[in-house]
Motif scaffolding. Sequence first.
Motif, PDB file in Angstrom:
ATOM      1  N   GLY A 186       0.867  -1.261  -0.079  1.00  0.00           N
ATOM      2  CA  GLY A 186       0.168   0.087   0.095  1.00  0.00           C
ATOM      3  C   GLY A 186       0.746   1.430   0.034  1.00  0.00           C
ATOM      4  O   GLY A 186       1.680   1.353  -0.981  1.00  0.00           O
ATOM      5  N   PHE A 187       0.793   2.088   0.992  1.00  0.00           N
ATOM      6  CA  PHE A 187       1.467   3.472   0.926  1.00  0.00           C
ATOM      7  C   PHE A 187       2.955   3.094   1.700  1.00  0.00           C
ATOM      8  O   PHE A 187       3.575   4.099   1.659  1.00  0.00           O
ATOM      9  CB  PHE A 187       0.685   4.500   1.788  1.00  0.00           C
ATOM     10  N   ASN A 188       2.976   1.982   2.066  1.00  0.00           N
ATOM     11  CA  ASN A 188       4.447   1.467   2.801  1.00  0.00           C
ATOM     12  C   ASN A 188       4.888   2.456   3.814  1.00  0.00           C
ATOM     13  O   ASN A 188       6.071   2.916   3.520  1.00  0.00           O
ATOM     14  CB  ASN A 188       5.468   1.473   1.382  1.00  0.00           C
ATOM     15  N   ILE A 189       3.990   2.768   4.702  1.00  0.00           N
ATOM     16  CA  ILE A 189       4.410   3.844   5.758  1.00  0.00           C
ATOM     17  C   ILE A 189       5.409   3.245   6.684  1.00  0.00           C
ATOM     18  O   ILE A 189       6.292   3.837   6.826  1.00  0.00           O
ATOM     19  CB  ILE A 189       3.159   4.421   6.197  1.00  0.00           C
ATOM     20  N   GLU A 190       4.860   1.967   7.127  1.00  0.00           N
ATOM     21  CA  GLU A 190       5.761   1.458   8.123  1.00  0.00           C
ATOM     22  C   GLU A 190       6.994   1.037   7.764  1.00  0.00           C
ATOM     23  O   GLU A 190       8.035   1.410   8.265  1.00  0.00           O
ATOM     24  CB  GLU A 190       5.024   0.231   8.747  1.00  0.00           C
ATOM     25  N   GLY A 191       6.972   0.431   6.483  1.00  0.00           N
ATOM     26  CA  GLY A 191       8.067  -0.068   5.850  1.00  0.00           C
ATOM     27  C   GLY A 191       9.102   1.045   5.584  1.00  0.00           C
ATOM     28  O   GLY A 191      10.430   0.939   5.773  1.00  0.00           O
ATOM     29  N   ILE A 248      10.770   2.267   8.755  1.00  0.00           N
ATOM     30  CA  ILE A 248      11.800   1.296   9.176  1.00  0.00           C
ATOM     31  C   ILE A 248      13.178   1.106   8.207  1.00  0.00           C
ATOM     32  O   ILE A 248      14.451   1.120   8.950  1.00  0.00           O
ATOM     33  CB  ILE A 248      11.267  -0.071   9.125  1.00  0.00           C
ATOM     34  N   GLU A 249      12.801   1.435   7.046  1.00  0.00           N
ATOM     35  CA  GLU A 249      14.002   1.480   5.972  1.00  0.00           C
ATOM     36  C   GLU A 249      14.851   2.708   6.174  1.00  0.00           C
ATOM     37  O   GLU A 249      16.162   2.970   6.077  1.00  0.00           O
ATOM     38  CB  GLU A 249      13.559   1.505   4.687  1.00  0.00           C
ATOM     39  N   THR A 250      14.347   3.911   6.695  1.00  0.00           N
ATOM     40  CA  THR A 250      14.769   5.127   6.728  1.00  0.00           C
ATOM     41  C   THR A 250      15.763   5.212   8.169  1.00  0.00           C
ATOM     42  O   THR A 250      16.893   5.697   8.293  1.00  0.00           O
ATOM     43  CB  THR A 250      13.892   6.235   6.958  1.00  0.00           C
ATOM     44  N   GLY A 251      15.195   4.707   9.207  1.00  0.00           N
ATOM     45  CA  GLY A 251      15.851   4.878  10.600  1.00  0.00           C
ATOM     46  C   GLY A 251      15.598   3.863  11.715  1.00  0.00           C
ATOM     47  O   GLY A 251      15.587   4.170  12.762  1.00  0.00           O
ATOM     48  N   GLY A 252      15.016   2.577  10.877  1.00  0.00           N
ATOM     49  CA  GLY A 252      14.836   1.402  11.805  1.00  0.00           C
ATOM     50  C   GLY A 252      13.750   1.391  12.437  1.00  0.00           C
ATOM     51  O   GLY A 252      12.756   2.533  12.295  1.00  0.00           O
ATOM     52  N   GLU A 253      13.518   0.246  13.098  1.00  0.00           N
ATOM     53  CA  GLU A 253      12.013   0.420  14.056  1.00  0.00           C
ATOM     54  C   GLU A 253      11.870   1.461  14.732  1.00  0.00           C
ATOM     55  O   GLU A 253      10.589   1.818  15.347  1.00  0.00           O
ATOM     56  CB  GLU A 253      11.985  -1.304  14.657  1.00  0.00           C
ATOM     57  N   ALA A 254      13.030   1.801  15.525  1.00  0.00           N
ATOM     58  CA  ALA A 254      12.726   2.954  16.632  1.00  0.00           C
ATOM     59  C   ALA A 254      12.093   4.293  15.936  1.00  0.00           C
ATOM     60  O   ALA A 254      11.325   4.654  16.512  1.00  0.00           O
ATOM     61  CB  ALA A 254      14.121   3.349  17.041  1.00  0.00           C
ATOM     62  N   MET A 255      12.524   4.466  14.748  1.00  0.00           N
ATOM     63  CA  MET A 255      11.967   5.701  13.984  1.00  0.00           C
ATOM     64  C   MET A 255      10.367   5.402  13.838  1.00  0.00           C
ATOM     65  O   MET A 255       9.678   6.068  13.921  1.00  0.00           O
ATOM     66  CB  MET A 255      12.302   5.871  12.675  1.00  0.00           C
ATOM     67  N   PHE A 256       9.946   4.282  13.594  1.00  0.00           N
ATOM     68  CA  PHE A 256       8.437   3.825  13.282  1.00  0.00           C
ATOM     69  C   PHE A 256       7.814   3.966  14.425  1.00  0.00           C
ATOM     70  O   PHE A 256       6.601   4.500  14.726  1.00  0.00           O
ATOM     71  CB  PHE A 256       8.312   2.433  12.577  1.00  0.00           C
ATOM     72  N   TYR A 257       8.463   3.341  15.580  1.00  0.00           N
ATOM     73  CA  TYR A 257       7.679   3.456  16.863  1.00  0.00           C
ATOM     74  C   TYR A 257       7.471   4.787  17.400  1.00  0.00           C
ATOM     75  O   TYR A 257       6.688   5.160  18.181  1.00  0.00           O
ATOM     76  CB  TYR A 257       8.447   2.462  17.989  1.00  0.00           C
TER      77      TYR A 257
END
Length: 292
Positions: free
Chosen positions: A160-165, A168-177
Amino acid sequence: MSAEQNHGLEKDAGPAPGPHPQATHAAPNGNSTLSPEEQSRFGYGPLSHVNTKEAVLRPFGGEFQPGLYKSVEQRKFANPAPLGLSAFALTTFVLSAINMGARDITAPNIVVALAFGYGGLVQLLAGMWEMAVGNTFGATALSSYGGFWLSFAIVLTPGGFNIEGGLIETGGEAMFYNSFGLFLMGWFIFTTVLLFCTLRSTVAFFLLFFFLDLAFLLLGIGYIQRDSAGAPNPPVIKAGGFFGLMAAFTAWYNALAGIADSSNSFFVVPVAHFPWSPTGRARRQKTERETV
């Protein structure tokens, strides 16, 4: 329903402020007065036997109205609040159960379908109909939370919009959380604003937004202040899930109050009024008059 029961319901609801004339329409059988049932102008909920002719009604969670509002006798639309409340309650229930670790479910993917179809679309439609019946609070709240569920589903939709992915690609899971935590904290602020508007309403209506406010706060903290492994803080997330469950059941309670009436139920859902609410003040004034 007996006259004694009707009297009890009227006593619980309290007299409406402002003009409250007695019904003078002729009954279908030709009598000049109407029975208590025939005088009813409000077809559901705890106010179902209050004569609302030219009256202002009390705050009522079943109408998603936190303040005084005009009679709905002449409107041509059904009450959209129970639909929006039910959509919110079911979606919140499922997500909160997952947040509490029910059945060892670790991923909220199943909520995506509910968030799109029920909590999102149906609640948004209910909010638009609240706009049509003139309920500003209901339109703002239901439409906004419908938008919340739609945006929540977009974030979690694989691909989809690939927001979570992308995060995560940009700054790892920490950035998503961190991003998701800020997202939830924003909804905490919005819910706090709505909570202030329920302080003169009924207890059940206030508790709905109080529990939801705590749920957003705890979930936001759980994603921002993570555990030693860098994952969302499990105890805080579970606490947020608990208050989410409380919000879901309170929403269902308010929805039932808006649905149940003498045509489909053997009982009327009771409401509890704050002492400083219009009904609470009216009861205190009545007690003072009776003791003089």
